[in-house]
Scaffold this motif. Structure first.
Motif, PDB file in Angstrom:
ATOM      1  N   VAL A 150     -21.538  -0.058 -19.043  1.00  0.00           N
ATOM      2  CA  VAL A 150     -21.470  -1.510 -19.292  1.00  0.00           C
ATOM      3  C   VAL A 150     -20.514  -2.126 -18.273  1.00  0.00           C
ATOM      4  O   VAL A 150     -19.372  -1.680 -18.143  1.00  0.00           O
ATOM      5  CB  VAL A 150     -20.956  -1.781 -20.721  1.00  0.00           C
ATOM      6  N   THR A 151     -20.984  -3.131 -17.538  1.00  0.00           N
ATOM      7  CA  THR A 151     -20.158  -3.687 -16.456  1.00  0.00           C
ATOM      8  C   THR A 151     -19.460  -4.990 -16.838  1.00  0.00           C
ATOM      9  O   THR A 151     -18.554  -5.419 -16.135  1.00  0.00           O
ATOM     10  CB  THR A 151     -21.016  -3.935 -15.190  1.00  0.00           C
ATOM     11  N   THR A 152     -19.875  -5.612 -17.933  1.00  0.00           N
ATOM     12  CA  THR A 152     -19.270  -6.883 -18.329  1.00  0.00           C
ATOM     13  C   THR A 152     -17.788  -6.678 -18.629  1.00  0.00           C
ATOM     14  O   THR A 152     -17.419  -5.744 -19.350  1.00  0.00           O
ATOM     15  CB  THR A 152     -19.996  -7.462 -19.574  1.00  0.00           C
ATOM     16  N   GLY A 153     -16.953  -7.536 -18.043  1.00  0.00           N
ATOM     17  CA  GLY A 153     -15.524  -7.515 -18.347  1.00  0.00           C
ATOM     18  C   GLY A 153     -14.747  -6.398 -17.671  1.00  0.00           C
ATOM     19  O   GLY A 153     -13.581  -6.190 -17.988  1.00  0.00           O
ATOM     20  N   ARG A 154     -15.354  -5.661 -16.750  1.00  0.00           N
ATOM     21  CA  ARG A 154     -14.642  -4.574 -16.052  1.00  0.00           C
ATOM     22  C   ARG A 154     -14.530  -4.919 -14.567  1.00  0.00           C
ATOM     23  O   ARG A 154     -15.452  -5.476 -13.976  1.00  0.00           O
ATOM     24  CB  ARG A 154     -15.402  -3.238 -16.168  1.00  0.00           C
ATOM     25  N   SER A 155     -13.392  -4.556 -13.951  1.00  0.00           N
ATOM     26  CA  SER A 155     -13.234  -4.775 -12.512  1.00  0.00           C
ATOM     27  C   SER A 155     -13.998  -3.678 -11.759  1.00  0.00           C
ATOM     28  O   SER A 155     -14.346  -2.642 -12.338  1.00  0.00           O
ATOM     29  CB  SER A 155     -11.753  -4.711 -12.133  1.00  0.00           C
ATOM     30  N   ILE A 156     -14.188  -3.917 -10.466  1.00  0.00           N
ATOM     31  CA  ILE A 156     -14.931  -2.914  -9.667  1.00  0.00           C
ATOM     32  C   ILE A 156     -14.183  -1.584  -9.675  1.00  0.00           C
ATOM     33  O   ILE A 156     -14.787  -0.529  -9.833  1.00  0.00           O
ATOM     34  CB  ILE A 156     -15.092  -3.395  -8.221  1.00  0.00           C
ATOM     35  N   ASP A 157     -12.859  -1.643  -9.513  1.00  0.00           N
ATOM     36  CA  ASP A 157     -12.109  -0.376  -9.470  1.00  0.00           C
ATOM     37  C   ASP A 157     -12.214   0.369 -10.802  1.00  0.00           C
ATOM     38  O   ASP A 157     -12.368   1.591 -10.824  1.00  0.00           O
ATOM     39  CB  ASP A 157     -10.643  -0.636  -9.110  1.00  0.00           C
ATOM     40  N   GLN A 158     -12.115  -0.384 -11.899  1.00  0.00           N
ATOM     41  CA  GLN A 158     -12.272   0.264 -13.215  1.00  0.00           C
ATOM     42  C   GLN A 158     -13.654   0.903 -13.325  1.00  0.00           C
ATOM     43  O   GLN A 158     -13.801   2.026 -13.822  1.00  0.00           O
ATOM     44  CB  GLN A 158     -12.123  -0.771 -14.340  1.00  0.00           C
ATOM     45  N   LEU A 159     -14.658   0.180 -12.833  1.00  0.00           N
ATOM     46  CA  LEU A 159     -16.026   0.696 -12.952  1.00  0.00           C
ATOM     47  C   LEU A 159     -16.246   1.939 -12.098  1.00  0.00           C
ATOM     48  O   LEU A 159     -16.952   2.862 -12.510  1.00  0.00           O
ATOM     49  CB  LEU A 159     -17.031  -0.398 -12.563  1.00  0.00           C
ATOM     50  N   VAL A 160     -15.633   1.956 -10.917  1.00  0.00           N
ATOM     51  CA  VAL A 160     -15.762   3.161 -10.085  1.00  0.00           C
ATOM     52  C   VAL A 160     -15.137   4.340 -10.828  1.00  0.00           C
ATOM     53  O   VAL A 160     -15.721   5.429 -10.884  1.00  0.00           O
ATOM     54  CB  VAL A 160     -15.111   2.953  -8.698  1.00  0.00           C
ATOM     55  N   ASP A 161     -13.967   4.113 -11.446  1.00  0.00           N
ATOM     56  CA  ASP A 161     -13.350   5.196 -12.230  1.00  0.00           C
ATOM     57  C   ASP A 161     -14.251   5.608 -13.396  1.00  0.00           C
ATOM     58  O   ASP A 161     -14.405   6.799 -13.672  1.00  0.00           O
ATOM     59  CB  ASP A 161     -11.977   4.750 -12.763  1.00  0.00           C
ATOM     60  N   ASP A 162     -14.826   4.602 -14.068  1.00  0.00           N
ATOM     61  CA  ASP A 162     -15.741   4.904 -15.186  1.00  0.00           C
ATOM     62  C   ASP A 162     -16.901   5.772 -14.702  1.00  0.00           C
ATOM     63  O   ASP A 162     -17.285   6.755 -15.343  1.00  0.00           O
ATOM     64  CB  ASP A 162     -16.358   3.623 -15.772  1.00  0.00           C
ATOM     65  N   LEU A 163     -17.429   5.392 -13.536  1.00  0.00           N
ATOM     66  CA  LEU A 163     -18.576   6.132 -12.987  1.00  0.00           C
ATOM     67  C   LEU A 163     -18.202   7.562 -12.638  1.00  0.00           C
ATOM     68  O   LEU A 163     -18.939   8.501 -12.947  1.00  0.00           O
ATOM     69  CB  LEU A 163     -19.055   5.449 -11.713  1.00  0.00           C
ATOM     70  N   LEU A 164     -17.043   7.704 -11.998  1.00  0.00           N
ATOM     71  CA  LEU A 164     -16.611   9.056 -11.623  1.00  0.00           C
ATOM     72  C   LEU A 164     -16.422   9.902 -12.878  1.00  0.00           C
ATOM     73  O   LEU A 164     -16.730  11.092 -12.893  1.00  0.00           O
ATOM     74  CB  LEU A 164     -15.323   8.998 -10.794  1.00  0.00           C
ATOM     75  N   GLY A 165     -15.944   9.249 -13.951  1.00  0.00           N
ATOM     76  CA  GLY A 165     -15.796   9.949 -15.230  1.00  0.00           C
ATOM     77  C   GLY A 165     -17.156  10.386 -15.762  1.00  0.00           C
ATOM     78  O   GLY A 165     -17.336  11.532 -16.176  1.00  0.00           O
ATOM     79  N   LEU A 166     -18.107   9.454 -15.732  1.00  0.00           N
ATOM     80  CA  LEU A 166     -19.453   9.773 -16.224  1.00  0.00           C
ATOM     81  C   LEU A 166     -20.077  10.923 -15.422  1.00  0.00           C
ATOM     82  O   LEU A 166     -20.781  11.765 -15.957  1.00  0.00           O
ATOM     83  CB  LEU A 166     -20.367   8.559 -16.034  1.00  0.00           C
ATOM     84  N   LEU A 167     -19.768  10.920 -14.122  1.00  0.00           N
ATOM     85  CA  LEU A 167     -20.348  11.939 -13.245  1.00  0.00           C
ATOM     86  C   LEU A 167     -19.519  13.213 -13.231  1.00  0.00           C
ATOM     87  O   LEU A 167     -19.858  14.185 -12.573  1.00  0.00           O
ATOM     88  CB  LEU A 167     -20.453  11.395 -11.809  1.00  0.00           C
ATOM     89  N   GLU A 168     -18.368  13.137 -13.927  1.00  0.00           N
ATOM     90  CA  GLU A 168     -17.438  14.277 -14.006  1.00  0.00           C
ATOM     91  C   GLU A 168     -16.963  14.726 -12.626  1.00  0.00           C
ATOM     92  O   GLU A 168     -16.897  15.918 -12.321  1.00  0.00           O
ATOM     93  CB  GLU A 168     -18.073  15.440 -14.778  1.00  0.00           C
ATOM     94  N   VAL A 169     -16.644  13.723 -11.785  1.00  0.00           N
ATOM     95  CA  VAL A 169     -16.063  14.034 -10.474  1.00  0.00           C
ATOM     96  C   VAL A 169     -14.543  14.036 -10.648  1.00  0.00           C
ATOM     97  O   VAL A 169     -13.978  13.061 -11.152  1.00  0.00           O
ATOM     98  CB  VAL A 169     -16.448  12.953  -9.426  1.00  0.00           C
ATOM     99  N   PRO A 170     -13.833  15.122 -10.287  1.00  0.00           N
ATOM    100  CA  PRO A 170     -12.381  15.153 -10.481  1.00  0.00           C
ATOM    101  C   PRO A 170     -11.691  14.112  -9.622  1.00  0.00           C
ATOM    102  O   PRO A 170     -12.164  13.809  -8.519  1.00  0.00           O
ATOM    103  CB  PRO A 170     -11.984  16.565 -10.038  1.00  0.00           C
ATOM    104  N   PRO A 171     -10.542  13.505 -10.098  1.00  0.00           N
ATOM    105  CA  PRO A 171      -9.845  12.509  -9.297  1.00  0.00           C
ATOM    106  C   PRO A 171      -9.332  13.121  -7.989  1.00  0.00           C
ATOM    107  O   PRO A 171      -9.008  14.308  -7.964  1.00  0.00           O
ATOM    108  CB  PRO A 171      -8.669  12.080 -10.196  1.00  0.00           C
TER     109      PRO A 171
END
Ligand code: S3P
Length: 174
Positions: A150-171
């Protein structure tokens, strides 16, 4: 597969291209926007393609492009919003990587597509909000099959982190 593709799909105005570009930078992947590629190949805009050759022809261009992209790796691909309505496109892209579906509320979608310069031929009716609701309704079942972001109310940086989490890419390590 060494570098499976990451495919961002979802309705118009959900942030696929903006987010895809940023995600590709973070991962060191190449970024591909299917609408941009089709415009480049055809030498005209999506709006002109719909007006002069029709939607069916545009969908054929999408399918041909998907066949090419699915043979490559290390791509972040932002799809046009209707591309995944073709099950052959979904099968080819799924074989090449992971598909994530972005979403936003209809009013947010309307605000975003209104702000952007790109003309959306499918939202040129008298009542674009009603068109958004209707198209979303028609497409919901297809979009729903993918992991959602869900992208409503999230910044681009937050969303990139969300995506990396969904994809299980380590920080990245500092
Ligand atoms: C479409 C979405 C558009 C573009 C075309 C059709 C659709 O792309 O491919 O206008 O059917 O939803 P965006 O989702 O990038 O706006």
């Amino acid at each position: 597969m060494q570098q499976p593709n990451i495919i961002l799909t979802g309705f118009m105005g959900t942030g696929k291209s903006t987010l895809g570009r940023r995600l590709a930078q973070r991962l060191g992947y190449a970024f591909v926007d299917t609408d941009d590629q089709i415009e480049e190949r055809c030498g005209c805009t999506i709006a002109a393609i719909f007006a002069d050759r029709g939607e069916a022809w545009f969908r054929q261009q999408e399918e041909a492009l998907v066949r090419d992209l699915a043979g490559r790796q290390g791509l972040v691909i932002a799809t046009g919003g209707g591309l995944v309505m073709n099950p052959d496109n979904v099968a080819a892209l799924q074989a090449s990587g992971r598909i994530i579906c972005l979403s936003a509320t209809p009013s947010e979608i309307l605000a975003r597509v209104g702000r952007q310069q790109q003309v959306r031929p499918l939202l040129q009716g008298e009542n674009p909000l009603a068109d958004i609701h209707q198209l979303l309704e028609q497409r919901q079942q297809v979009y729903r099959q993918f992991p959602q972001l869900v992208t409503t109310g999230r910044s681009i940086d937050q969303l990139v982190d969300d995506l990396l989490g969904l994809l299980e890419v380590p920080p990245a390590t500092p």
